[in-house]
Design an enzyme around this catalytic site. Structure first.
Site, short mmCIF file in Angstrom:
data_model
loop_
_atom_site.label_atom_id
_atom_site.label_comp_id
_atom_site.label_asym_id
_atom_site.label_seq_id
_atom_site.Cartn_x
_atom_site.Cartn_y
_atom_site.Cartn_z
CG ASP A 79 -0.20 -0.07 2.53
OD1 ASP A 79 0.79 -0.82 2.61
OD2 ASP A 79 -0.61 0.63 3.48
CG ASP A 116 6.86 4.88 2.22
OD1 ASP A 116 6.91 3.65 2.41
OD2 ASP A 116 6.47 5.68 3.09
CD GLU A 146 4.29 0.76 6.66
OE1 GLU A 146 5.21 1.09 7.42
OE2 GLU A 146 3.73 1.58 5.89
CD GLU A 147 2.81 4.10 4.40
OE1 GLU A 147 2.77 4.60 5.54
OE2 GLU A 147 3.82 4.14 3.68
#
Length: 488
Positions: A79, A116, A146-147
């Site tokens: 993500d 990222d 993750e974000e």
């Protein structure tokens, strides 16, 4: 049309990143990018396993003659943070990210780039397709969300991977090896508020704060960049010292991992007070520029009349308590490391504010290098919130991580960095959270380090990645995989 990335080296890596920028992959909705990963695995004849939360693991066979070497896990998250400039009509769910190349940098136009962790994903795929890289068996572990809340790593099925050496490809400085990171936790604050009719003679106005850099709430917090929500709250507090105002709504921020770049409030004030209110804007704008202008010079503060809202504003008491709460909550660096004075030990980010009919919801994102210290920050937020009559809930917690004392991954990285750079790398502990924290809890005893290319301004529309650093990062990765048999 030829892609601006088509001429960049390593070709395989940039080819995958070029594909990824056209695939929607916000946190919590990674289905399209998972399809892309599975299609590549099928094309290459690699094995595929998935767990219940959506994490995917590809089994890559070894080069000939290296079948007996230890399995290495290459890990990245699928993500990305989807941020765009104010006023932009860009739709992340439909349009590919518009990229450009200027000198040594790849950047996007008005949105986050997704380097990222798109570069990490692309590097993992490319190095396993690269016939010039000799390697043992590899597992590619791609995690989700993750974000958002690190839920993919925190809920990873431990049976998904068999390797005991893991290389996390999510660091953002190419000349260093990350050997530890902070733990963290979000706090959701619910503030109940009463609404009432605005007094006669009061009109609705909108106060907006924008133009700030924002940035990663772990990696950029030490720079003391402006927080739009905090600046907004301080201005509202100045108004309340002189005049009763009645807030109808406050909105600002987006992700808990991002320092807010924009925020606004709609409130009712006496029409005769507007000229003084504007005068205060001019005064405080100058004061804020003296405070943050060295690092955040783009601050814009605007006061304007607005249409009458469909609901009444909060009453006097609710408005005052809300503004006091926003001013009292901590934000920024709370403590520096006593052992390493240049390293942030504990911090918190006043990340977002959202208004509903009868409540305002705030999100705080806190980090610390020690769990005990993190608990202290969370206790402070809870205490301040409860004094204002608000309720709190802690979510998305993850623990700090530190590398093993006798680390094979570390030995591999040191040797590879010295070959590629001609010097020993910096070994550092970062204040940003990495999936290494929850992964170390799900995979006890696993040997991990983190490294990556140079990425600047992650989580903002000015995100960019250094092309030369990507080349060095890829060379280090390939060299590490080749060395596994001699160090494991």
């Amino acid at each position: 049309m030829t892609s601006p990335l088509s001429h960049l080296e390593p070709i395989g890596l940039w080819k995958h990143f070029d594909s990824l920028r056209a695939i929607p992959r916000p946190s919590g909705d990674e289905s399209k990018v998972i399809e892309y990963i599975e299609a590549n695995a099928k094309r290459m004849g690699w094995g595929v396993r998935r767990d219940a939360v959506g994490n995917i693991c590809l089994q890559v066979p070894s080069s000939q003659g290296r079948e007996g070497q230890p399995i290495v896990v290459l890990q990245a998250h699928l993500d990305m943070v989807c941020e765009k400039e104010v006023g932009s009509d860009f739709d992340f769910s439909r349009a590919p990210i518009d990229v450009s190349v200027h000198g040594d940098w790849v950047s996007s136009k008005g949105t986050t780039l997704g380097a990222d962790n798109g570069i990490g994903v692309a590097a993992a795929l490319a190095v396993c397709e690269d016939t010039t890289v000799e390697h043992g068996p590899i597992e590619l572990l791609f995690t989700v969300d993750e974000e958002g809340s690190l839920s993919g790593a925190k809920q990873l099925d431990p049976t998904l991977v068999r390797g005991r050496i893991l290389l996390n490809l999510d660091a953002e400085n190419d000349d260093q090896i990350v050997i530890g990171c902070a733990g963290g936790c979000d706090t959701e604050i619910e503030y109940g508020a009463r609404r009432a009719m605005a007094p006669e003679g009061h009109i609705p106005v909108k106060l907006s704060v924008g133009g700030l850099l924002g940035g990663h709430s772990g990696l950029s917090i030490h720079e003391n960049r402006g927080n739009a929500i905090r600046i907004l709250a301080r201005i509202l507090r100045r108004y309340l010292r002189e005049q009763e105002i009645y807030v109808e709504r406050i909105e600002g921020g987006n992700k808990s991992t991002t320092i807010p770049r924009e925020a606004y409030a709609v409130f009712f004030a006496p029409e005769k007070y507007l000229s003084r209110a504007q005068q205060l804007i001019d005064e405080v704008s100058e004061a804020f520029m003296r405070e943050i202008g060295v690092v955040d010079s783009g601050l814009r503060v605007m006061l304007e009349r607005t249409a009458t809202p469909s609901v009444s504003p909060f009453d006097c008491s609710s408005t005052r308590r809300l503004v006091r709460l926003l001013n009292a909550l901590p934000h920024g660096v709370l403590a520096m490391s006593r052992a390493h004075p240049t390293q942030v030990h504990s911090s918190t980010n006043l990340a977002s504010v959202r208004t509903d009919v009868d409540r305002v919801t705030l999100t705080m994102s806190s980090r610390s290098m020690l769990q005990w210290s993190l608990d202290g920050v969370l206790n402070q937020i809870d205490a301040v919130s409860r004094l204002a009559g608000a309720a709190t809930e802690e979510t998305s917690a993850y623990g700090p991580w530190h590398v093993h004392e006798q680390s094979t991954a570390m030995a591999l990285a040191l040797a590879a960095f010295e070959k590629v750079y001609g010097t020993r790398p910096r070994c550092t502990v970062i204040h940003g959270g990495l999936e290494c924290g929850p992964l170390s809890e799900r995979l006890p005893g696993i040997d991990m380090i983190s490294f990556g290319p140079r990425i600047e301004n992650a989580h903002t529309p000015t995100e960019r990645v250094s092309i030369s650093s990507v080349q060095r990062f890829y060379s280090v990765l390939g060299d590490m995989l080749t060395r596994v048999g001699t160090h494991a």
